[in-house]
Design a protein around this motif. Structure first.
Motif, short mmCIF file in Angstrom:
data_model
loop_
_atom_site.label_atom_id
_atom_site.label_comp_id
_atom_site.label_asym_id
_atom_site.label_seq_id
_atom_site.Cartn_x
_atom_site.Cartn_y
_atom_site.Cartn_z
N GLY A 1 0.43 -0.93 0.18
CA GLY A 1 -0.14 -0.02 0.19
C GLY A 1 0.83 0.97 0.12
O GLY A 1 0.18 2.37 -0.27
N GLY A 2 2.09 1.71 -0.28
CA GLY A 2 2.77 2.58 0.53
C GLY A 2 3.47 2.77 1.27
O GLY A 2 3.53 4.35 0.74
N LEU A 3 2.76 2.10 2.27
CA LEU A 3 3.24 3.00 3.48
C LEU A 3 4.35 3.10 3.63
O LEU A 3 5.46 2.00 3.27
N GLY A 4 5.47 3.73 4.60
CA GLY A 4 6.20 3.51 5.42
C GLY A 4 6.92 1.92 6.02
O GLY A 4 6.13 1.43 6.33
N GLU A 5 8.56 2.08 6.02
CA GLU A 5 9.17 0.87 6.86
C GLU A 5 8.68 1.17 7.79
O GLU A 5 8.49 2.08 8.93
N GLY A 6 8.23 -0.38 8.05
CA GLY A 6 8.16 -0.83 9.93
C GLY A 6 6.47 -0.27 10.46
O GLY A 6 5.96 -0.29 10.99
N ARG A 7 5.45 0.40 8.94
CA ARG A 7 4.42 0.01 9.19
C ARG A 7 3.44 -1.27 8.99
O ARG A 7 3.88 -2.37 8.35
N LEU A 8 2.11 -1.69 9.78
CA LEU A 8 1.39 -2.59 9.90
C LEU A 8 -0.44 -2.29 9.15
O LEU A 8 -0.46 -0.61 9.34
N ALA A 9 -0.55 -2.64 8.25
CA ALA A 9 -1.46 -2.27 7.28
C ALA A 9 -2.63 -3.45 7.30
O ALA A 9 -2.49 -4.67 7.42
N GLU A 10 -4.08 -3.05 7.04
CA GLU A 10 -4.63 -3.86 6.54
C GLU A 10 -5.68 -3.42 4.87
O GLU A 10 -5.51 -2.25 5.03
N ALA A 11 -6.17 -3.89 4.00
CA ALA A 11 -6.75 -3.74 3.12
C ALA A 11 -7.53 -4.19 2.72
O ALA A 11 -8.43 -5.12 2.83
N PHE A 12 -8.33 -3.13 1.85
CA PHE A 12 -9.74 -2.98 1.86
C PHE A 12 -10.48 -3.51 0.05
O PHE A 12 -9.57 -2.04 -0.57
N ARG A 13 -10.88 -3.47 -0.62
CA ARG A 13 -11.48 -2.72 -1.77
C ARG A 13 -12.93 -2.32 -1.50
O ARG A 13 -13.82 -2.80 -0.78
#
Length: 241
Positions: free
Chosen positions: A224-236
């Motif tokens: 998702g293009g977030l910075g290093e060390g980040r955690l994320a969840e993705a959706f449509r």
């Protein structure tokens, strides 16, 4: 792009089994709650086919319901609802299931509905359990057009006073073509706590659960293009018009 959270008051999450919402979106849900949104969970089954030990199957529904309520509490959600009469492993997007979901949409009146992808994700086949696909398909059909249509199940109006409601946007978990990434780094501990609450499903993983979640979250954040060390969840995310 999704609507900003300050334009949303209520969110409804519809999933097939206990723990589905937590694996896919507990960090996001924690963020919603902290932003002041009212969040409701709707579970289509009690997940009685889940588990990795010799727990008698007749005990599993009560166990998993209690686990889901504890997991919801870990992220600040206290409105957790279960449908009855739908078997784990046998879920289909029937008209009856669509009507049940439509009923809850009209009760809760959410601007945002989150559910599972009705599209199979071939790169992550485990995310596309047939029950997940069924829950997602039934929810999409309930969101559009049924919940907004006064002529769809008019008995919901006549017998229950549930007027039509238009959901503004639909968020789908584990979609093969996600278009929105949520940074959950600051809420990761809440996601982990929620999944630890599902003891019957995650207890056998031990410390491996956190490792697995961090790996997933890091991969999603990177994609998702977030910075290093980040955690994320993705959706449509889809605007329903």
């Amino acid at each position: 792009m999704p609507l900003p959270d300050n334009e949303i008051e209520r969110v409804l999450a519809v999933v097939a089994h206990p723990d589905d919402v937590d694996f896919g979106s507990a960090g996001t849900m924690a963020g919603f709650v902290q932003a002041g949104l009212q969040v409701t969970y709707l579970l289509c089954t009690y997940g009685e086919q889940g588990g990795f030990d010799e727990t008698p199957r007749d005990q599993m529904p009560a166990i998993r319901e209690a686990e889901q309520r504890a997991a919801a509490a870990a992220v600040g959600v206290d409105d957790v609802r279960f449908l009855s009469g739908y078997r784990d492993g046998w879920l289909e997007p029937t008209f009856e299931l669509q009507r049940e979901i439509c009923r809850v949409i009209r009760q809760v009146r959410p601007q945002r509905v989150l559910t599972q992808s009705p599209d199979r994700f071939w790169d992550r086949l485990g995310a596309s359990h047939p029950d997940h696909l069924a829950a997602g398909e039934a929810t999409v059909r309930a969101v559009y057009p049924a919940a907004r249509n006064p002529f769809a199940w008019p008995e919901l109006i006549a017998d229950e006073g549930l007027e039509p409601w238009t959901v503004q946007e639909l968020w789908m978990m584990a979609h093969p073509e996600s278009n929105h990434t949520v940074d959950i780094t600051d809420d990761f501990d809440r996601k982990l706590a929620a999944l630890h609450a599902h003891v019957s499903q995650t207890g056998h993983l031990g410390d491996g659960l956190e490792e697995r979640l961090r790996q997933w979250g890091t991969t999603v954040a990177s994609g998702g293009g977030l910075g290093e060390g980040r955690l994320a969840e993705a959706f449509r995310v889809v605007a329903t018009g």
